[in-house]
Design a protein around this motif. Structure first.
Motif, short mmCIF file in Angstrom:
data_model
loop_
_atom_site.label_atom_id
_atom_site.label_comp_id
_atom_site.label_asym_id
_atom_site.label_seq_id
_atom_site.Cartn_x
_atom_site.Cartn_y
_atom_site.Cartn_z
N SER A 1 0.85 -1.19 0.00
CA SER A 1 0.00 0.00 0.00
C SER A 1 0.89 1.24 0.00
O SER A 1 1.99 1.23 0.57
CB SER A 1 -0.92 0.04 1.23
N ASN B 1 -3.32 -0.07 -3.00
CA ASN B 1 -4.16 -0.54 -1.91
C ASN B 1 -4.04 -2.05 -1.74
O ASN B 1 -4.76 -2.81 -2.38
CB ASN B 1 -5.62 -0.13 -2.16
N ILE C 1 -1.91 -4.47 -2.70
CA ILE C 1 -1.79 -5.28 -3.91
C ILE C 1 -0.72 -6.36 -3.72
O ILE C 1 0.28 -6.17 -3.04
CB ILE C 1 -1.47 -4.43 -5.15
N GLN D 1 -5.50 -1.12 -7.30
CA GLN D 1 -5.68 -2.54 -7.02
C GLN D 1 -5.44 -3.36 -8.28
O GLN D 1 -5.51 -2.85 -9.40
CB GLN D 1 -7.08 -2.80 -6.46
#
Length: 268
Positions: free
Chosen positions: A8, A19, A21, A212
């Motif tokens: 993040s 976010n 990932i 994402q």
């Protein structure tokens, strides 16, 4: 080659660029990362050579964790070519520009000369070594920026929107060079909106949106219409053509070669 786990990243203004990932990329790959503007592609790239450090989660590049202790080493292993080469090629002459990295690494003049000559010849820019960068065409500046990466003996090269502002011949020349570098053992990542380019060139795809991961895998991801629409992209032109043909086939083609093979079967 690359491993990202629950990464993040939030900018100071509160924008959450990445976010949580997670993904991994195989060794010696040609990778295309696609997604709309603001999806986090560029922010992700800046983690791979230590310009940004993980705020949450972790990143490993070539088995090396990205952190304060490794950020300098990573900059010599992973090179980034910006979308606009004018942001990257700035010295009085092309020679000086390509020598900038090796000089800052403290190499001897003999080693600097060797690296600069090898890099410029690799991108077919040796004859321009005494020219000022502002006298170069846009495509030449792109190649000059790549030469600066090659002079550092990087193992991975990343290009942000590599075909931006290039005419068709300039695009062909650039990707011919990238394919040569790949054949020599370099891994290459591009961030792009161009699904046709990604289908024809890449062997691994990552789709992003809003920081994402929407999907990762082979180019077959780019003919999954729901996924492509979610990423605010378009189907490749060959896939759209086959949709119009309304033929009963197992899977839409992603490349011209696949399309030609399918058409040849129909006409036999």
């Amino acid at each position: 080659m690359l491993k990202v786990d629950q990464l993040s990243y939030t900018y100071r203004d509160g924008t959450k660029a990445l976010n949580q990932i997670s993904f991994s990329i195989p060794d010696h790959s040609k990778v295309a990362i696609l997604g709309p503007n603001g999806s986090g592609k560029s922010t992700l790239f800046l983690h791979f050579n230590g310009i940004y450090l993980p705020q949450e989660g972790s990143v490993e590049v070539l088995g090396i964790p990205v952190n304060k202790k490794t950020e300098i080493d990573l900059k010599t292993r992973v090179g980034l070519v910006f979308q606009d080469p004018d942001d990257q090629v700035f010295s009085s002459t092309l020679w000086e520009d390509v020598a900038f990295g090796p000089e800052n690494m403290g190499y001897s003049q003999e080693e600097i000369d060797r690296r600069v000559e090898k890099a410029l010849k690799s991108v077919d820019m040796w004859d321009y070594r005494h020219k000022a960068p502002y006298h170069l065409s846009y495509g030449q500046k792109k190649r000059a920026a790549i030469a600066g990466i090659l002079a550092m003996d990087c193992e991975i090269i990343m290009l942000d929107e590599p075909v931006a502002y290039l005419d068709p011949q300039g695009q062909d020349q650039l990707f011919s060079l990238l394919d040569e570098l790949y054949q020599q053992g370099m891994s290459i990542l591009i961030a792009t909106h161009d699904v046709n380019l990604a289908c024809e060139w890449a062997d691994y795809i990552i789709l992003m949106k809003d920081g994402q991961i929407l999907g990762q895998g082979g180019t077959e991801l780019l003919v999954q219409e729901n996924l492509v629409n979610q990423a605010r992209l378009r189907l490749p032109i060959v896939a759209k053509l086959f949709q119009k043909l309304n033929k009963d086939i197992d899977a839409l083609p992603t490349t011209l070669e696949e399309a030609a093979s399918q058409i040849n079967q129909w006409v036999k």
